[in-house]
Design an enzyme around this catalytic site. Sequence first.
Site, PDB file in Angstrom:
ATOM      1  N   ASN A   9       6.918  -7.610  -1.920  1.00 27.35           N
ATOM      2  CA  ASN A   9       7.808  -6.475  -2.213  1.00 27.35           C
ATOM      3  C   ASN A   9       8.015  -5.730  -0.906  1.00 27.35           C
ATOM      4  OD1 ASN A   9       9.053  -4.141  -2.994  1.00 27.35           O
ATOM      5  ND2 ASN A   9       7.323  -3.330  -4.171  1.00 27.35           N
ATOM      6  N   TRP A  10       9.204  -5.899  -0.337  1.00 25.18           N
ATOM      7  CA  TRP A  10       9.463  -5.288   0.983  1.00 25.18           C
ATOM      8  C   TRP A  10       9.737  -3.794   0.894  1.00 25.18           C
ATOM      9  CZ3 TRP A  10      13.372  -9.236   3.507  1.00 25.18           C
ATOM     10  CH2 TRP A  10      12.737 -10.496   3.579  1.00 25.18           C
ATOM     11  N   LYS A  11       9.929  -3.309  -0.334  1.00 24.59           N
ATOM     12  CA  LYS A  11      10.306  -1.900  -0.535  1.00 24.59           C
ATOM     13  C   LYS A  11      11.562  -1.602   0.299  1.00 24.59           C
ATOM     14  CE  LYS A  11       5.594  -1.104  -1.740  1.00 24.59           C
ATOM     15  NZ  LYS A  11       4.496  -0.180  -1.934  1.00 24.59           N
ATOM     16  N   HIS A  95       7.830  -0.365 -11.001  1.00 22.67           N
ATOM     17  CA  HIS A  95       6.919  -0.115  -9.873  1.00 22.67           C
ATOM     18  C   HIS A  95       6.512   1.360  -9.873  1.00 22.67           C
ATOM     19  CE1 HIS A  95       5.392   0.332  -5.807  1.00 22.67           C
ATOM     20  NE2 HIS A  95       5.194  -0.974  -5.831  1.00 22.67           N
ATOM     21  N   GLU A  97       6.382   3.464  -7.653  1.00 23.14           N
ATOM     22  CA  GLU A  97       7.285   4.352  -6.896  1.00 23.14           C
ATOM     23  C   GLU A  97       8.537   4.672  -7.716  1.00 23.14           C
ATOM     24  OE1 GLU A  97       7.278   1.865  -3.398  1.00 23.14           O
ATOM     25  OE2 GLU A  97       5.146   2.323  -3.203  1.00 23.14           O
ATOM     26  N   GLU A 167      -1.234  -2.618 -10.333  1.00 19.00           N
ATOM     27  CA  GLU A 167      -1.202  -1.958  -9.034  1.00 19.00           C
ATOM     28  C   GLU A 167      -1.778  -0.557  -9.162  1.00 19.00           C
ATOM     29  OE1 GLU A 167       1.908  -4.033  -6.312  1.00 19.00           O
ATOM     30  OE2 GLU A 167       2.752  -2.211  -7.146  1.00 19.00           O
ATOM     31  N   GLY A 173      -0.490   1.006  -0.342  1.00 19.81           N
ATOM     32  CA  GLY A 173      -0.154   1.493   0.992  1.00 19.81           C
ATOM     33  C   GLY A 173      -1.207   2.394   1.607  1.00 19.81           C
ATOM     34  N   SER A 212      -2.720  -2.917  -1.209  1.00 17.46           N
ATOM     35  CA  SER A 212      -3.418  -3.190   0.055  1.00 17.46           C
ATOM     36  C   SER A 212      -4.055  -4.581   0.111  1.00 17.46           C
ATOM     37  CB  SER A 212      -4.444  -2.091   0.348  1.00 17.46           C
ATOM     38  OG  SER A 212      -3.803  -0.838   0.487  1.00 17.46           O
ATOM     39  N   GLY A 233       2.843  -5.610  -0.634  1.00 18.22           N
ATOM     40  CA  GLY A 233       3.768  -4.684   0.022  1.00 18.22           C
ATOM     41  C   GLY A 233       3.739  -4.897   1.528  1.00 18.22           C
ATOM     42  N   GLY A 234       3.013  -4.021   2.228  1.00 17.68           N
ATOM     43  CA  GLY A 234       2.998  -4.017   3.694  1.00 17.68           C
ATOM     44  C   GLY A 234       2.778  -5.378   4.329  1.00 17.68           C
TER      45      GLY A 234
HETATM   46  P1  13P Z   1       0.810  -2.466  -0.305  1.00 17.15           P
HETATM   47  O1  13P Z   1       0.451  -3.942  -0.301  1.00 17.15           O
HETATM   48  O2  13P Z   1       1.527  -2.030   0.921  1.00 17.15           O
HETATM   49  O3  13P Z   1      -0.370  -1.622  -0.660  1.00 17.15           O
HETATM   50  O4  13P Z   1       1.872  -2.269  -1.495  1.00 17.15           O
HETATM   51  C1  13P Z   1       1.583  -2.747  -2.758  1.00 17.15           C
HETATM   52  C2  13P Z   1       2.804  -2.639  -3.584  1.00 17.15           C
HETATM   53  O5  13P Z   1       3.200  -1.564  -3.989  1.00 17.15           O
HETATM   54  C3  13P Z   1       3.533  -3.865  -3.891  1.00 17.15           C
HETATM   55  O6  13P Z   1       4.470  -3.661  -4.898  1.00 17.15           O
END
Ligand code: 13P
Length: 251
Positions: A9-11, A95, A97, A167, A173, A212, A233-234
């Site tokens: 997930n690149w956000k 998600h 967010e 999650e 993050g 993470s 994510g990251g």
């Molecule tokens: P991180 O891997 O950056 O913690 O993000 C997780 C995430 O929200 C994936 O959808």
Amino acid sequence: MRRPLVAGNWKMNGSREMTQTLVSGICSGLAEGGGADVVICPPYVYLDLCRQVVGEAPIAVGAQDLDAHEAGAFTGAVAADMLVDAGCDFVIVGHSERRSLYGEGDADVGVKVAVAVAKGLTPIICVGETREERESDVTAEVVCRQLDAVIAEAGIDVFPKALVAYEPVWAIGTGLTATDEQAQEVHAVIRARIAGTSEEAAGGTRILYGGSVKPDNAAGLFSQPDIDGGLIGGASLKAADFLGIIKAATQ
Ligand code: 13P
């Protein structure tokens, strides 16, 4: 029996140039006949570019959200049919967010899941508790409430096609990862909740962990019996890290 799946997930990150480089790097580093399904979820505007760069490589493309309406007067929104048209097979729904920053409620998430499945997309349904909720010992209650809303709105039949991603919000993050045992415990709760309505659906549903995940903690998480892969994510923004996590899922 459940094939592992790793989704990136690149956000809201990237550019055309970065997308091209990242996707090419992932494609060229992917082991032949890999034992995991791989999905990349870029921002909407890069979906088409991702599909082009992926070409025949065994990587599916997913969106990070969808709008539940049919095409029409919904400025700024993107409909499920458009995602299918752009070559998506997957879509992330609910998600944290989207829930916390854009006010999506449990029932909204359930409706989106129903629409996604009806349109042929595979939803990755995100659930998870905040730090305050974990500290108040209501983690199981929160994820069950989020899941129950999906079952109420979309029906149990969306499983096992739909995936769930656990999650924990406090791990997203932040560099704080749930321990293997903490994650497994919640994954078992999620599977049991689905099993409460259908054992068969529960047995086939892939439950991903997100928060993470890095190449050095992925193997421990993925070795847990109810963790079937990750939502990254990251670390999905660096080809080497994402490939390291995919490798951990195939061992
Ligand atoms: P991180 O891997 O950056 O913690 O993000 C997780 C995430 O929200 C994936 O959808």
